[in-house]
Design an enzyme around this catalytic site. Sequence first.
Site, PDB file in Angstrom:
ATOM      1  N   SER A  22       0.835  -1.208   0.000  1.00  0.00           N
ATOM      2  CA  SER A  22       0.000   0.000   0.000  1.00  0.00           C
ATOM      3  C   SER A  22       0.868   1.256   0.000  1.00  0.00           C
ATOM      4  O   SER A  22       0.607   2.218  -0.729  1.00  0.00           O
ATOM      5  CB  SER A  22      -0.897   0.018   1.244  1.00  0.00           C
ATOM      6  OG  SER A  22      -1.848  -1.004   1.176  1.00  0.00           O
ATOM      7  N   ARG A  26       1.472   4.226  -3.093  1.00  0.00           N
ATOM      8  CA  ARG A  26       1.240   5.641  -2.778  1.00  0.00           C
ATOM      9  C   ARG A  26       2.501   6.473  -2.971  1.00  0.00           C
ATOM     10  O   ARG A  26       2.438   7.616  -3.425  1.00  0.00           O
ATOM     11  CB  ARG A  26       0.699   5.760  -1.352  1.00  0.00           C
ATOM     12  CG  ARG A  26      -0.773   5.296  -1.273  1.00  0.00           C
ATOM     13  CD  ARG A  26      -1.183   4.942   0.146  1.00  0.00           C
ATOM     14  NE  ARG A  26      -2.601   4.653   0.289  1.00  0.00           N
ATOM     15  CZ  ARG A  26      -3.188   3.492  -0.041  1.00  0.00           C
ATOM     16  NH1 ARG A  26      -2.467   2.497  -0.568  1.00  0.00           N
ATOM     17  NH2 ARG A  26      -4.481   3.314   0.133  1.00  0.00           N
ATOM     18  N   GLY A  92      -5.857  -4.069  -7.845  1.00  0.00           N
ATOM     19  CA  GLY A  92      -7.032  -3.250  -7.553  1.00  0.00           C
ATOM     20  C   GLY A  92      -6.646  -1.877  -7.028  1.00  0.00           C
ATOM     21  O   GLY A  92      -7.292  -0.875  -7.349  1.00  0.00           O
ATOM     22  N   ARG A 120     -13.686  -7.329 -10.959  1.00  0.00           N
ATOM     23  CA  ARG A 120     -13.865  -6.694  -9.644  1.00  0.00           C
ATOM     24  C   ARG A 120     -14.687  -5.404  -9.756  1.00  0.00           C
ATOM     25  O   ARG A 120     -14.649  -4.728 -10.774  1.00  0.00           O
ATOM     26  CB  ARG A 120     -12.489  -6.437  -8.999  1.00  0.00           C
ATOM     27  CG  ARG A 120     -11.768  -7.742  -8.731  1.00  0.00           C
ATOM     28  CD  ARG A 120     -10.461  -7.545  -8.035  1.00  0.00           C
ATOM     29  NE  ARG A 120     -10.637  -7.012  -6.687  1.00  0.00           N
ATOM     30  CZ  ARG A 120      -9.630  -6.629  -5.920  1.00  0.00           C
ATOM     31  NH1 ARG A 120      -8.385  -6.706  -6.369  1.00  0.00           N
ATOM     32  NH2 ARG A 120      -9.858  -6.172  -4.714  1.00  0.00           N
ATOM     33  N   SER A 164     -13.202   1.347   3.000  1.00  0.00           N
ATOM     34  CA  SER A 164     -12.252   1.026   1.936  1.00  0.00           C
ATOM     35  C   SER A 164     -11.262   2.163   1.736  1.00  0.00           C
ATOM     36  O   SER A 164     -11.638   3.277   1.367  1.00  0.00           O
ATOM     37  CB  SER A 164     -13.002   0.761   0.624  1.00  0.00           C
ATOM     38  OG  SER A 164     -12.084   0.811  -0.455  1.00  0.00           O
ATOM     39  N   GLN A 166      -9.169   2.222  -0.591  1.00  0.00           N
ATOM     40  CA  GLN A 166      -9.056   2.479  -2.036  1.00  0.00           C
ATOM     41  C   GLN A 166     -10.091   3.514  -2.460  1.00  0.00           C
ATOM     42  O   GLN A 166      -9.803   4.424  -3.233  1.00  0.00           O
ATOM     43  CB  GLN A 166      -9.209   1.177  -2.812  1.00  0.00           C
ATOM     44  CG  GLN A 166      -8.045   0.223  -2.538  1.00  0.00           C
ATOM     45  CD  GLN A 166      -8.153  -1.089  -3.277  1.00  0.00           C
ATOM     46  OE1 GLN A 166      -9.151  -1.368  -3.934  1.00  0.00           O
ATOM     47  NE2 GLN A 166      -7.133  -1.910  -3.154  1.00  0.00           N
ATOM     48  N   ASP A 313      -6.735  -8.240   4.617  1.00  0.00           N
ATOM     49  CA  ASP A 313      -5.887  -9.046   3.728  1.00  0.00           C
ATOM     50  C   ASP A 313      -5.264 -10.246   4.452  1.00  0.00           C
ATOM     51  O   ASP A 313      -4.693 -11.129   3.812  1.00  0.00           O
ATOM     52  CB  ASP A 313      -4.770  -8.182   3.129  1.00  0.00           C
ATOM     53  CG  ASP A 313      -5.327  -7.126   2.179  1.00  0.00           C
ATOM     54  OD1 ASP A 313      -6.453  -7.302   1.682  1.00  0.00           O
ATOM     55  OD2 ASP A 313      -4.624  -6.124   1.929  1.00  0.00           O
ATOM     56  N   LYS A 340     -12.322  -9.617  -3.464  1.00  0.00           N
ATOM     57  CA  LYS A 340     -10.868  -9.411  -3.551  1.00  0.00           C
ATOM     58  C   LYS A 340     -10.359 -10.085  -4.837  1.00  0.00           C
ATOM     59  O   LYS A 340     -11.153 -10.362  -5.736  1.00  0.00           O
ATOM     60  CB  LYS A 340     -10.187  -9.969  -2.302  1.00  0.00           C
ATOM     61  CG  LYS A 340     -10.527  -9.182  -1.029  1.00  0.00           C
ATOM     62  CD  LYS A 340      -9.958  -7.783  -1.044  1.00  0.00           C
ATOM     63  CE  LYS A 340     -10.354  -6.996   0.187  1.00  0.00           C
ATOM     64  NZ  LYS A 340     -10.017  -5.573   0.058  1.00  0.00           N
ATOM     65  N   ARG A 344     -12.417 -14.798  -1.636  1.00  0.00           N
ATOM     66  CA  ARG A 344     -11.514 -15.433  -0.664  1.00  0.00           C
ATOM     67  C   ARG A 344     -12.257 -16.238   0.389  1.00  0.00           C
ATOM     68  O   ARG A 344     -11.662 -17.124   1.014  1.00  0.00           O
ATOM     69  CB  ARG A 344     -10.606 -14.371  -0.003  1.00  0.00           C
ATOM     70  CG  ARG A 344      -9.529 -13.881  -0.934  1.00  0.00           C
ATOM     71  CD  ARG A 344      -8.532 -12.957  -0.261  1.00  0.00           C
ATOM     72  NE  ARG A 344      -7.463 -12.624  -1.199  1.00  0.00           N
ATOM     73  CZ  ARG A 344      -6.720 -11.537  -1.130  1.00  0.00           C
ATOM     74  NH1 ARG A 344      -6.904 -10.664  -0.151  1.00  0.00           N
ATOM     75  NH2 ARG A 344      -5.774 -11.319  -2.015  1.00  0.00           N
TER      76      ARG A 344
HETATM   77  C1  S3P Z   1      -5.622  -1.386  -0.024  1.00  0.00           C
HETATM   78  C2  S3P Z   1      -6.839  -1.378   0.580  1.00  0.00           C
HETATM   79  C3  S3P Z   1      -7.614  -2.597   0.861  1.00  0.00           C
HETATM   80  C4  S3P Z   1      -6.744  -3.833   0.786  1.00  0.00           C
HETATM   81  C5  S3P Z   1      -5.873  -3.841  -0.444  1.00  0.00           C
HETATM   82  C6  S3P Z   1      -4.949  -2.630  -0.422  1.00  0.00           C
HETATM   83  C7  S3P Z   1      -4.932  -0.103  -0.262  1.00  0.00           C
HETATM   84  O1  S3P Z   1      -8.649  -2.714  -0.083  1.00  0.00           O
HETATM   85  O2  S3P Z   1      -7.537  -4.993   0.818  1.00  0.00           O
HETATM   86  O3  S3P Z   1      -5.092  -5.017  -0.501  1.00  0.00           O
HETATM   87  O4  S3P Z   1      -3.710  -0.089  -0.524  1.00  0.00           O
HETATM   88  O5  S3P Z   1      -5.597   0.945  -0.203  1.00  0.00           O
HETATM   89  P1  S3P Z   1     -10.084  -1.970   0.090  1.00  0.00           P
HETATM   90  O6  S3P Z   1      -9.858  -0.511  -0.035  1.00  0.00           O
HETATM   91  O7  S3P Z   1     -10.905  -2.516  -1.044  1.00  0.00           O
HETATM   92  O8  S3P Z   1     -10.589  -2.383   1.432  1.00  0.00           O
END
Ligand code: S3P
Length: 424
Positions: A22, A26, A92, A120, A164, A166, A313, A340, A344
């Site tokens: 993550s 970023r 994702g 997804r 989330s 994301q 995760d 995911k 999962r």
């Molecule tokens: C992530 C957020 C999570 C996580 C993914 C990485 C991120 O997903 O499961 O592996 O880096 O922002 P969600 O935002 O869908 O919860």
Amino acid sequence: MQLSTLPGRPLTGRIRVPGDKSVSHRALMFNGLARGTARVEGLLDALDVRATMRCMRQLGATIEPDGDAWLVTGCGGELSEPDDVLDCGNSGTSMRLLTGLIAGQEVFAVLNGDEHLRKRPMARVTRPLSTMGARFWTRMEGRAPIAVQGGALTATAYTSPIASAQVKSALILATLGAERGELVFREPHRSRDHSERMLRAMGVTIDERDGVLYVPAGQVPLARDVVVPGDISSAAFFLVAASIVPGSDLVVENVGLNPTRDGVLEVLGAMGADITVENPRDASGEPVADLHVRHVGLRGTTIGGAVIPRLIDEVPALAVAAAFAQGVTTITDAAELRVKETDRISAVVDGLASCGVDVAEQPDGMTIGGGHFAGGRIDARGDHRIAMSFLVAGCAAGGVTIPDASNVATSFPTFASLLEGARV
Ligand code: S3P
């Protein structure tokens, strides 16, 4: 690529897991958008992060190696229009965050991904971004490929139905490029806050009151060096492995312990795991420590509610720990796992059942009766974390073979060699 593990050899010594996925995404995206040049150390070298690197170069950032580190020169707040499709691979995080980033810019772009990513849900980002004024063309239910025409956005209030990071990060990035307004962001539980930490360090105003985020429109981050901590989601496989393989005594060094990510420690602690946090310190505004883990008999527990986003995760790895614990473990409130890299819940339940574990599937989780694991051949369904979780189980009993484990390279290409090297 096939991978197998056999039971017997304990995990000992000291290891380092690769950089946090993550934080790596970023560091490239935010510095790629910023004004100036930043040095990024400890970046995860895995397919997902390479996808982000490729896409950010296509959008105008300059990213060059500097010894073991990377120099990222940003495009000063104005992305260039990519002259080809942006390929997010299996990632994702790349697709959702880049969708938000591009939405805030006067740019047309098309994002695509592999067969898993194309299944997804992306409407969770395109829907709120549309209310800000961005235009999207997608397949049914917002599925990729996604075409985005960004620009001239108005930041608005949004209450996300899911926790989330994301979704949150996509909206923050779109807001940075917006012309007017303020993002007021709410979510049911706090999701990981790496974006807020890193962007604040880059001079971006993000206020927080009573769990609500406020981000004014139209801000350009200033490039900022990043030291990426080790990924707790990768460390989790080793914490579980050392907890369940008799004789193990392992130190996992330099693990990021952001409080929005460390639910796995809380749950393993409740299961009776012997994990001590040593040498706590800071890495670029993220807490980091070494984790010392020794084998111990685990007991079942309940996992649900607000802790879920803090370990989402790690659920496959925790399910493996539960299969080796005395008693029953119940996992609830984890329906997000169904969208995911693969479903999962179904992948873990089917895998554990085929190894002789007493397991039941629920819509938002599962119930696992621990104490018996026979091993076998597991279909990881192209999902890196399913593959690694079952390979860990095979170290403790039965032996496990994953006929196609190639997707381990999306997040942790060195997993098998690190595991082999830690076992005496
Ligand atoms: C992530 C957020 C999570 C996580 C993914 C990485 C991120 O997903 O499961 O592996 O880096 O922002 P969600 O935002 O869908 O919860």
